[in-house]
Design an enzyme around this catalytic site. Structure first.
Site, short mmCIF file in Angstrom:
data_model
loop_
_atom_site.label_atom_id
_atom_site.label_comp_id
_atom_site.label_asym_id
_atom_site.label_seq_id
_atom_site.Cartn_x
_atom_site.Cartn_y
_atom_site.Cartn_z
N GLU A 175 -7.11 46.66 -3.93
CA GLU A 175 -6.89 45.16 -3.90
C GLU A 175 -7.52 44.52 -2.59
O GLU A 175 -6.57 43.85 -1.87
CB GLU A 175 -5.54 44.71 -4.19
CG GLU A 175 -4.94 45.21 -5.49
CD GLU A 175 -3.52 44.63 -5.84
OE1 GLU A 175 -2.74 43.87 -5.01
OE2 GLU A 175 -2.92 44.98 -7.05
N GLU A 356 -2.88 49.96 -12.21
CA GLU A 356 -1.60 49.47 -12.03
C GLU A 356 -1.33 48.27 -13.08
O GLU A 356 -2.01 47.51 -13.14
CB GLU A 356 -1.61 48.64 -10.57
CG GLU A 356 -1.26 49.51 -9.30
CD GLU A 356 -0.82 48.71 -8.06
OE1 GLU A 356 -0.40 47.41 -8.27
OE2 GLU A 356 -1.55 49.04 -7.03
C1 FCB Z 1 -0.09 44.97 -6.33
C2 FCB Z 1 0.18 46.20 -5.26
C3 FCB Z 1 1.10 47.15 -5.28
C4 FCB Z 1 2.46 46.58 -5.69
C5 FCB Z 1 2.35 45.71 -6.91
C6 FCB Z 1 3.39 45.01 -7.65
O1 FCB Z 1 -0.54 44.04 -5.80
O2 FCB Z 1 -1.11 47.00 -5.23
O3 FCB Z 1 1.30 47.83 -3.96
O4 FCB Z 1 2.89 45.82 -4.72
O5 FCB Z 1 1.28 44.75 -6.69
#
Ligand code: FCB
Length: 462
Positions: A175, A356
């Protein structure tokens, strides 16, 4: 131990047979042991120790104590039936000063972790950078200076040389939008800067270091697959008016295309004129070619969508009616479906992984000792349905990593937000699998029974 049975056939049949089922975490959020075995200070240690920066004054000092309990946690992964585990490597454990002398004891931890995963039939998916910049580098300018990108390559080389014989999938960065914008323009995350010019410089150096690291990893581990993880949001214009459409396109440019275009096309989006002026002083000949080094997969992190309207100086983000998680993030699985299809159409990535996706809810442990989290199960099930639909339409999605395996340190929110499918009782560090854990276990198993009659039927198709 099964808590719930579901009929998952409809979604499971939508997944390719070799689909990778995973869970994701990050070093600072779970490891603890911040002063152990020669680890150096990171910007998150410094930020969390600064009063007022993190809710309740929480820090990653102990976190889930994964550094000492990883064997127990790998036992949980095995019970889940995971194919893969996404974790990150803490740069300051490996190079306490960011560059220069290598701390073998820090590297040894990841060596043991990788071996233990493999011994349990779980594929390691390490991320090299999940936000814990060595403080020494920040003191010398951090990501706003090119030297940090150069140091990152030294770090990537050291790690890839040590683990490259066993790690088949590498993620360079997590990110970069969040690191640059939330960390350097909004200041809500470490290092807590508040300058748009710094954010643009940081984004460029993060991307540049990605390109260099792809090359470094390939040199150390020629057969490995290498990618980057971006946080992407599907932007919905609030209406069909040309103004709202333009506002949504601008947000898409700032958040998504600013990273997708250089990685896949070797250029920054031309429509973001002011942003291009800010990046110009940092751009050197060859940078864009470096950033566009071919990758094997794109990691996509996604939790919600964004609805955008024109208005004032900047596009406005609306808050539509609907269901929201404890982060105040809208539950909107369709947004992930649209995103995956769009990225596949516009950028033709060779492979996509959802690296994620998940949800925070205010979980409590009941009198029965269990944690009932039907909202999280519903969230994951619906988002998986969206992933299956995108795959059915040709998006090359190869895997899904739920965020997160464990409740953990949620950055500026500290421990107040629980994303895990395993509950952490912080005073004792006891692990309590939530109902969603058992649901995910059963979901993975039912998918396998439909799509993988025998292990030998599995083929690598990336
Ligand atoms: C993302 C992050 C991760 C976590 C999630 C909820 O932005 O990569 O580390 O905090 O959100």
């Amino acid at each position: 131990m099964t808590e719930r049975t579901t009929t998952t056939t409809e979604t499971t049949i939508g997944f390719p047979a070799d689909f990778v089922w995973g869970a994701a975490t990050a070093a600072y959020q779970i490891e603890g042991a911040v002063r152990e075995d020669g680890r150096g200070e990171s910007v998150w240690d410094r930020f969390a120790a600064t009063p007022g920066k993190v809710r309740n004054g929480d820090t990653g000092e102990i976190a889930c104590d994964f550094y000492h309990r990883y064997r127990e946690d790998i036992g949980l992964m095995r019970e889940l039936g995971l194919d893969a585990f996404r974790f990150s490597i803490a740069w300051p454990r490996v190079l306490p000063e960011g560059r220069g002398s290598v701390n073998q004891a820090g590297l040894d931890f990841y060596d043991r972790l990788v071996d233990e995963l493999l011994a349990n039939g779980i594929e390691p998916f390490p991320t090299l950078f999940h936000w814990d910049t060595p403080q020494a580098l920040e003191d010398a300018g951090g990501w706003t200076v090119r030297a940090t990108a150069e140091a990152f390559v030294e770090y990537a080389e050291v790690v890839a040389e040590r683990l490259g014989d066993r790690v088949g999938h590498w993620i360079t960065h997590n990110e970069p939008w969040v690191v640059s914008w939330i960390g350097h323009a909004e200041g809500r995350h470490a290092p807590g800067r508040a300058s748009e010019a710094d954010a643009v410089a940081a984004a460029h150096h993060l991307l540049l270091s990605h390109g260099w690291a792809v090359d470094a990893i390939r040199r150390a581990a020629p057969a490995a697959k290498v990618g980057i993880t971006l946080d992407l949001l599907h932007m919905y214009p609030a209406s069909h008016s040309p103004e709202d459409e333009a506002a949504a396109r601008q947000m898409d440019g700032e958040h998504n295309r600013w990273f997708l275009d250089p990685v896949f096309r070797g250029s920054y989006p031309a429509d973001l004129v002011e942003r291009n002026e800010l990046v110009a002083p940092h751009l050197r000949d060859g940078d864009l070619e470096t950033i566009a080094a071919p990758i094997d997969f794109l990691g996509v992190n996604n939790y919600f969508r964004q609805v955008v309207a024109a208005g004032g100086e900047r596009p406005r983000q609306l808050r539509p009616e609907g269901q929201y998680t404890d982060m105040d993030w809208e539950v909107y699985p369709e947004g992930l479906y649209r995103l995956l299809v769009r990225v596949a159409e516009d950028y033709s990535p060779p492979a996509l992984y959802v690296t994620e996706n998940g949800a925070a809810f205010g979980d409590i442990r009941g009198h029965d000792g269990k944690v009932h989290d039907p909202e999280r199960t519903a969230y994951v099930e619906e988002y998986l349905g969206a992933v299956a639909r995108a795959a059915a339409e040709g998006a090359p999605v190869k895997g899904y990593f739920v965020w997160s395996l464990l409740d953990n340190f949620e950055w500026d929110s500290g421990y107040s937000k629980r994303f895990g499918i395993v509950y952490i009782d912080y005073p004792t560090l006891e692990r309590v699998p939530k109902d969603s854990f058992y649901w995910y276990r059963d979901f993975i198993a039912s998918h396998r029974s439909v799509s993988r009659p025998s292990p030998s039927a599995r083929t690598a198709s990336e």
